[in-house]
Design a protein around this motif. Sequence first.
Motif, mmCIF file in Angstrom:
data_model
loop_
_atom_site.group_PDB
_atom_site.id
_atom_site.type_symbol
_atom_site.label_atom_id
_atom_site.label_comp_id
_atom_site.label_asym_id
_atom_site.label_seq_id
_atom_site.Cartn_x
_atom_site.Cartn_y
_atom_site.Cartn_z
ATOM 1 N N VAL A 24 124.791 -35.675 -13.885
ATOM 2 C CA VAL A 24 124.291 -35.242 -14.938
ATOM 3 C C VAL A 24 122.666 -35.100 -14.930
ATOM 4 O O VAL A 24 122.111 -36.020 -14.742
ATOM 5 C CB VAL A 24 124.450 -36.220 -16.258
ATOM 6 N N LEU A 36 121.985 -38.202 -22.374
ATOM 7 C CA LEU A 36 123.379 -37.718 -22.294
ATOM 8 C C LEU A 36 124.124 -38.389 -21.151
ATOM 9 O O LEU A 36 125.297 -38.756 -21.242
ATOM 10 C CB LEU A 36 123.185 -36.029 -22.165
ATOM 11 N N SER A 37 123.287 -38.347 -19.861
ATOM 12 C CA SER A 37 123.772 -39.179 -18.840
ATOM 13 C C SER A 37 124.530 -40.598 -19.138
ATOM 14 O O SER A 37 125.516 -41.015 -18.833
ATOM 15 C CB SER A 37 122.804 -39.218 -17.595
ATOM 16 N N LEU A 39 125.153 -41.845 -22.136
ATOM 17 C CA LEU A 39 126.481 -41.513 -23.216
ATOM 18 C C LEU A 39 127.687 -41.276 -22.485
ATOM 19 O O LEU A 39 128.778 -41.790 -22.806
ATOM 20 C CB LEU A 39 126.267 -40.407 -24.360
ATOM 21 N N ILE A 40 127.703 -40.302 -21.560
ATOM 22 C CA ILE A 40 128.855 -39.961 -20.653
ATOM 23 C C ILE A 40 129.287 -41.156 -19.970
ATOM 24 O O ILE A 40 130.395 -41.405 -19.701
ATOM 25 C CB ILE A 40 128.351 -38.743 -19.914
ATOM 26 N N HIS A 96 121.680 -30.621 -19.209
ATOM 27 C CA HIS A 96 121.213 -30.492 -20.609
ATOM 28 C C HIS A 96 119.834 -29.563 -20.878
ATOM 29 O O HIS A 96 118.853 -29.881 -20.039
ATOM 30 C CB HIS A 96 120.980 -31.825 -21.269
ATOM 31 N N VAL A 252 121.012 -34.798 -28.865
ATOM 32 C CA VAL A 252 121.998 -36.004 -28.047
ATOM 33 C C VAL A 252 122.813 -36.885 -28.748
ATOM 34 O O VAL A 252 122.148 -37.700 -29.291
ATOM 35 C CB VAL A 252 121.406 -36.353 -26.822
ATOM 36 N N ALA A 257 128.605 -35.879 -25.850
ATOM 37 C CA ALA A 257 128.972 -36.428 -24.739
ATOM 38 C C ALA A 257 130.757 -36.542 -24.590
ATOM 39 O O ALA A 257 131.217 -36.006 -23.534
ATOM 40 C CB ALA A 257 128.740 -38.090 -24.654
#
Length: 267
Positions: A24, A36-37, A39-40, A96, A252, A257
């Motif tokens: 990510v 975002l990374s 949350l993923i 993103h 985000v 995610a």
Amino acid sequence: MQAVVGTRPLCSQLSAGDGAAILVADFQPLTPAPRLSRLISDAATGHPVYQVDPRGALSGDRLYAALPDLAEEAAAIFRAGESSAATEQRAFVVSHCSAAGLSLRIASLLSSDREITTILVQPTWPGDAHVTERLVEFQGKLGAGSRPHPDLDGDPWSCIAEIERHMTEDLTGLATRLGLGAVPLAFSELRVSYRTWLAFLLACRNDQPAKAPSAAVAVSVLTDEPGFVLPGAAPERCRITPPPPAERPDAVTPELATAVLDQISSY
């Protein structure tokens, strides 16, 4: 690959698993908001998740790096860190916003030895206007007066060095006006944060026109941009899916995610 002194790792593993790897490319916002990374990584059970942090890689002694160099470095770090016992050769490269160009380059490099899908979340390709707008925004936040803008077509290292020099002067002046005596550490951290944003945006701007990904890379895009077309590619080159509703296009959220992971599970 050894990092430049004072930088954060360009590519680091956030979680482990036996499933397909997820890289990510994203940024820490200028707020405490989640990345975002992260949350993923929290939601991607069974997948090894890697964070590609171009701003972190530009936070120390390295003022600037071209996008192809960052992509090659990220791909090399990922390959070097893979477990020799890994059996899942498929990988997904997620981006993103303005990390789209970087993620496409990473995906093309990795596609030489595995099946690759890249998922672009609200992708943008920064140009002159984007870099200039951000610079003006940051100057305003530092209380700076109007300055001639640096030559974006000149040497990029010199351009970023000039921007940082001006920011240092502006923050010193701000500390003086506030009667602080010395420039606080928080001011230095703010300067680095602004500088790294501008350095990466300049690298994206200098990578234009955007290069289409390798034909071996599948592309999925989460965007609410009407009529989105991947730069340098035919209109049917990628799968387009609307993202979940959000207050801002660049927001985000856990729902975003989840939408990314839904895309991954559909391949």
